[in-house]
Design a protein around this motif. Sequence first.
Motif, PDB file in Angstrom:
ATOM      1  N   GLU A  17      27.993  68.834 106.088  1.00  0.00           N
ATOM      2  CA  GLU A  17      27.734  67.261 105.993  1.00  0.00           C
ATOM      3  C   GLU A  17      25.998  67.294 105.599  1.00  0.00           C
ATOM      4  O   GLU A  17      25.220  67.789 106.158  1.00  0.00           O
ATOM      5  CB  GLU A  17      27.927  66.407 107.220  1.00  0.00           C
ATOM      6  CG  GLU A  17      29.453  66.166 107.428  1.00  0.00           C
ATOM      7  CD  GLU A  17      29.395  65.265 108.614  1.00  0.00           C
ATOM      8  OE1 GLU A  17      28.554  64.680 109.076  1.00  0.00           O
ATOM      9  OE2 GLU A  17      30.782  65.335 109.028  1.00  0.00           O
ATOM     10  N   GLY A  18      25.735  66.379 104.641  1.00  0.00           N
ATOM     11  CA  GLY A  18      24.460  66.185 104.318  1.00  0.00           C
ATOM     12  C   GLY A  18      23.959  67.428 102.777  1.00  0.00           C
ATOM     13  O   GLY A  18      22.872  67.127 102.590  1.00  0.00           O
ATOM     14  N   SER A  19      24.917  68.364 102.725  1.00  0.00           N
ATOM     15  CA  SER A  19      24.612  69.157 101.719  1.00  0.00           C
ATOM     16  C   SER A  19      25.572  68.769 100.489  1.00  0.00           C
ATOM     17  O   SER A  19      26.324  67.928 100.709  1.00  0.00           O
ATOM     18  CB  SER A  19      24.914  70.660 102.317  1.00  0.00           C
ATOM     19  OG  SER A  19      24.424  71.413 101.373  1.00  0.00           O
TER      20      SER A  19
END
Length: 557
Positions: free
Chosen positions: A65-67
């Motif tokens: 998540e977030g990548s």
Amino acid sequence: MGKSLKVEKISTDVLIVGGGTAGCYAALTLGEQSGLSVLIAEKANVERSGCLAAGVNAINAYIQEGSSPQEYVDYAKKDAEGIVREDLLLSAAERFNACTEKMEKLGLVILKDENGKYVARGRRNIKINGENLKPLLASAVNKAKGVKVLNHVNITDLVTEKGRVAGAVGFSVNERTAYEIRARAVLIATGGAAGIYRPNNPGFSRHKMWYPPFNTGAGYAMGLKAGAEMTSLEMRFIALRCKDTIAPTGTIAQGVGAKQVNGKGEIYETKYGLRTSERVYGTVRENQLGNGPCYLRTTGITEEQDDALLKAYLNMAPGQTLKWIESGKNPSSQDVEICGTEPYIVGGHTASGFWVNTKRETTVHGLYAAGDVAGGCPQKYVTGALAEGEIAAEDIIKKIPEDFADFDGDGITAEYERILSLEKGMFSVEELEEAMQKVMDEYAGGISTQYQYNEKQLELAEKQIRFLMQLAEETGAADMHELMYVYELKERLLVARALIAHLGARKETRWHAFQENLDYPKKKDSFFCYVNSVMENGEIRTFTRDIVEEKYYEHKN
């Protein structure tokens, strides 16, 4: 006993050579998305074959998540000093998570936190209980529609017709049977190459190495003989490992945040850099400077972390857990000594392997490559092998020819019979293999030379490997199992020759330790390119290619 072999002739739409992670996943994809007949030919048994035979405790390529997939491409590109195929990296990274979820549905245990989210291990990894990953894949393959498996069959040669693949030839390692397999498309998924260099441990323990000793570079050798183009073999992989046990270090470095320290207790990893090759290079240099031995600093970790490390290594490298237990000291009370392994050729960690288009087709029409044997896509690991198997399978479904090409495997089966008819040669396979490893170690940048080499040494290496290839032609085999050993020796020797050619062609040092050229100790802008090769009339011809910038790359031949 007569030396003639029974020859079994088989026809299949798709032949997959190698039943490891990439091969099995490709077969699953073909079974689910087409009505094609599929045959996997595996030297061992698909239930416990390939690099994941013993399991693994993490998925090393996962988009958290977030990548994003592009961020993963940027990381791998930076780690490899730019010598990558971004189209291959992105097309694989976009599938990492979906492949992971499919493996979970097949029964893979992925660790989750109290919120039901995967437990991270570092920025791009997640923790799994993966000791049964390969049996899960094998079970699914054995149930797949239209898929058959030939276990204990060693494929040695591809058959081509006017630049198109026609099938392959191999033999049973247990029975006096040769197989001539006609196919409309072939996927090579045989893994990389180990055993080319002299290993860390001698004698009885010589197979205590990082990469599986049964991975001999067979796919590379078959591809070279068939005229397929290779890339970046000079980007060798040297693993940083726990000394003696050759157990992985990532679980310690990422799992408990252990730093690399020298014998004086100084942290040295930041001095040399944190790229994969730099971690090895720093360790080599600190020992050269008299600052060794080098360690991962685990002293002072918690009792809970001790317990986690002991359990983690039982899953994938029990020798390390046993070493802690036998010493009577847990990691929290003693640092873990580290060293580099001998060099390997492995496209799952570096960019070495077949030159492929975005859909993983090689320069031989109808011949595909996936997993460790496919080049251009470093840091792909388990999920990358799954993704490449899927990508290749989907393209095969779209492009498979309607007819079979002409096929003649008689000359290959005759060669099996010739070797079986020979008396024992002057030297055994084991003696020639040890001689090859000594040559590569001393003249082509092995452990004893701190992974360094120069042009004069490479010339000597090439000359001596040629001589060993001549001696290998005189080596006989008493049975089918020994015949496999003869071919494994020949495969390694051919890959060694190609590697020497690649090391000599890149006249710079781009990856310290991985490719340490003493005649050209610095990086050169003129070598911001791929070094590729083909085999023509028995000789390895190297050349360069410009960096691919297209999002979709297709061969021009």
